[in-house]
Design a protein around this motif. Structure first.
Motif, PDB file in Angstrom:
ATOM      1  N   VAL A   1     -12.060   2.433 -10.816  1.00  0.00           N
ATOM      2  CA  VAL A   1     -12.891   3.273  -9.962  1.00  0.00           C
ATOM      3  C   VAL A   1     -12.066   4.281  -9.161  1.00  0.00           C
ATOM      4  O   VAL A   1     -12.474   5.413  -8.981  1.00  0.00           O
ATOM      5  CB  VAL A   1     -13.735   2.399  -9.005  1.00  0.00           C
ATOM      6  CG1 VAL A   1     -14.538   3.255  -8.046  1.00  0.00           C
ATOM      7  CG2 VAL A   1     -14.646   1.485  -9.797  1.00  0.00           C
ATOM      8  N   ASP A   2     -10.895   3.880  -8.689  1.00  0.00           N
ATOM      9  CA  ASP A   2     -10.090   4.721  -7.802  1.00  0.00           C
ATOM     10  C   ASP A   2      -8.729   5.046  -8.403  1.00  0.00           C
ATOM     11  O   ASP A   2      -8.146   4.246  -9.124  1.00  0.00           O
ATOM     12  CB  ASP A   2      -9.848   4.013  -6.466  1.00  0.00           C
ATOM     13  CG  ASP A   2     -11.112   3.776  -5.685  1.00  0.00           C
ATOM     14  OD1 ASP A   2     -11.973   4.659  -5.693  1.00  0.00           O
ATOM     15  OD2 ASP A   2     -11.239   2.699  -5.080  1.00  0.00           O
ATOM     16  N   HIS A   3      -8.222   6.233  -8.055  1.00  0.00           N
ATOM     17  CA  HIS A   3      -6.843   6.632  -8.350  1.00  0.00           C
ATOM     18  C   HIS A   3      -6.027   6.391  -7.088  1.00  0.00           C
ATOM     19  O   HIS A   3      -6.469   6.725  -5.989  1.00  0.00           O
ATOM     20  CB  HIS A   3      -6.738   8.134  -8.641  1.00  0.00           C
ATOM     21  CG  HIS A   3      -7.279   8.550  -9.960  1.00  0.00           C
ATOM     22  ND1 HIS A   3      -6.739   8.154 -11.159  1.00  0.00           N
ATOM     23  CD2 HIS A   3      -8.307   9.366 -10.281  1.00  0.00           C
ATOM     24  CE1 HIS A   3      -7.403   8.708 -12.154  1.00  0.00           C
ATOM     25  NE2 HIS A   3      -8.371   9.447 -11.645  1.00  0.00           N
ATOM     26  N   GLU A   4      -4.816   5.875  -7.228  1.00  0.00           N
ATOM     27  CA  GLU A   4      -3.883   5.758  -6.108  1.00  0.00           C
ATOM     28  C   GLU A   4      -3.066   7.046  -6.064  1.00  0.00           C
ATOM     29  O   GLU A   4      -2.349   7.370  -7.003  1.00  0.00           O
ATOM     30  CB  GLU A   4      -2.963   4.553  -6.308  1.00  0.00           C
ATOM     31  CG  GLU A   4      -1.959   4.379  -5.198  1.00  0.00           C
ATOM     32  CD  GLU A   4      -1.006   3.223  -5.456  1.00  0.00           C
ATOM     33  OE1 GLU A   4      -0.239   2.916  -4.532  1.00  0.00           O
ATOM     34  OE2 GLU A   4      -1.008   2.646  -6.559  1.00  0.00           O
ATOM     35  N   ILE A   5      -3.207   7.796  -4.977  1.00  0.00           N
ATOM     36  CA  ILE A   5      -2.537   9.096  -4.826  1.00  0.00           C
ATOM     37  C   ILE A   5      -1.468   8.974  -3.736  1.00  0.00           C
ATOM     38  O   ILE A   5      -1.704   8.376  -2.686  1.00  0.00           O
ATOM     39  CB  ILE A   5      -3.534  10.199  -4.412  1.00  0.00           C
ATOM     40  CG1 ILE A   5      -4.770  10.213  -5.313  1.00  0.00           C
ATOM     41  CG2 ILE A   5      -2.840  11.558  -4.358  1.00  0.00           C
ATOM     42  CD1 ILE A   5      -4.539  10.676  -6.711  1.00  0.00           C
ATOM     43  N   TRP A   6      -0.311   9.565  -3.989  1.00  0.00           N
ATOM     44  CA  TRP A   6       0.769   9.629  -2.998  1.00  0.00           C
ATOM     45  C   TRP A   6       1.132  11.092  -2.770  1.00  0.00           C
ATOM     46  O   TRP A   6       1.449  11.808  -3.725  1.00  0.00           O
ATOM     47  CB  TRP A   6       2.007   8.893  -3.500  1.00  0.00           C
ATOM     48  CG  TRP A   6       1.882   7.410  -3.487  1.00  0.00           C
ATOM     49  CD1 TRP A   6       1.365   6.630  -4.475  1.00  0.00           C
ATOM     50  CD2 TRP A   6       2.293   6.538  -2.451  1.00  0.00           C
ATOM     51  NE1 TRP A   6       1.429   5.315  -4.103  1.00  0.00           N
ATOM     52  CE2 TRP A   6       1.994   5.227  -2.862  1.00  0.00           C
ATOM     53  CE3 TRP A   6       2.884   6.728  -1.194  1.00  0.00           C
ATOM     54  CZ2 TRP A   6       2.269   4.120  -2.078  1.00  0.00           C
ATOM     55  CZ3 TRP A   6       3.156   5.620  -0.419  1.00  0.00           C
ATOM     56  CH2 TRP A   6       2.854   4.332  -0.850  1.00  0.00           C
TER      57      TRP A   6
END
Length: 114
Positions: free
Chosen positions: A59-64
């Protein structure tokens, strides 16, 4: 701001935060504390169905968001930022594979004209 998706090699510290990356044949060092957040992913456009038990990363992307300078800059993070103007990049980490991709370059126009 440029937006695209390109593979990058990322080295993380023990807390899982990016500290170094290799992109476009060059090595970069993270010169400021990175910021992490999550963005919704349109998984239904990419997958035919959600496999049972596939929660993380579906469901979600981990963004940095990171600020980097070319590797080899000596000194602390603060000194590195003063000697080279940092480039601001958004990276995404794929939860299942652990692979990283470059998603956005925030300073692309300024660096092209400089």
């Amino acid at each position: 701001m440029g937006m695209f998706s390109e593979s990058v090699d990322v080295v993380c510290n023990s807390a899982g935060e990016p500290v170094e990356l290799r992109w476009g044949g060059r090595q970069y060092t993270v010169c400021a504390e990175p910021v992490r957040w999550y963005e919704r992913r349109q998984w239904w456009a990419e997958e035919k169905r959600a496999p049972l038990g596939s929660g993380p990363g579906l469901v979600d992307h981990e963004i940095w968001r990171t600020q980097v300078v070319p590797a080899g800059t000596q000194g602390s993070r603060e000194e590195s930022a003063e000697s080279h103007e940092p480039l601001t990049l958004d990276l995404v980490r794929h939860t299942g594979s652990g692979r990283w991709r470059l998603l956005r370059i925030h300073d692309a126009l300024r660096h092209k004209t400089a």
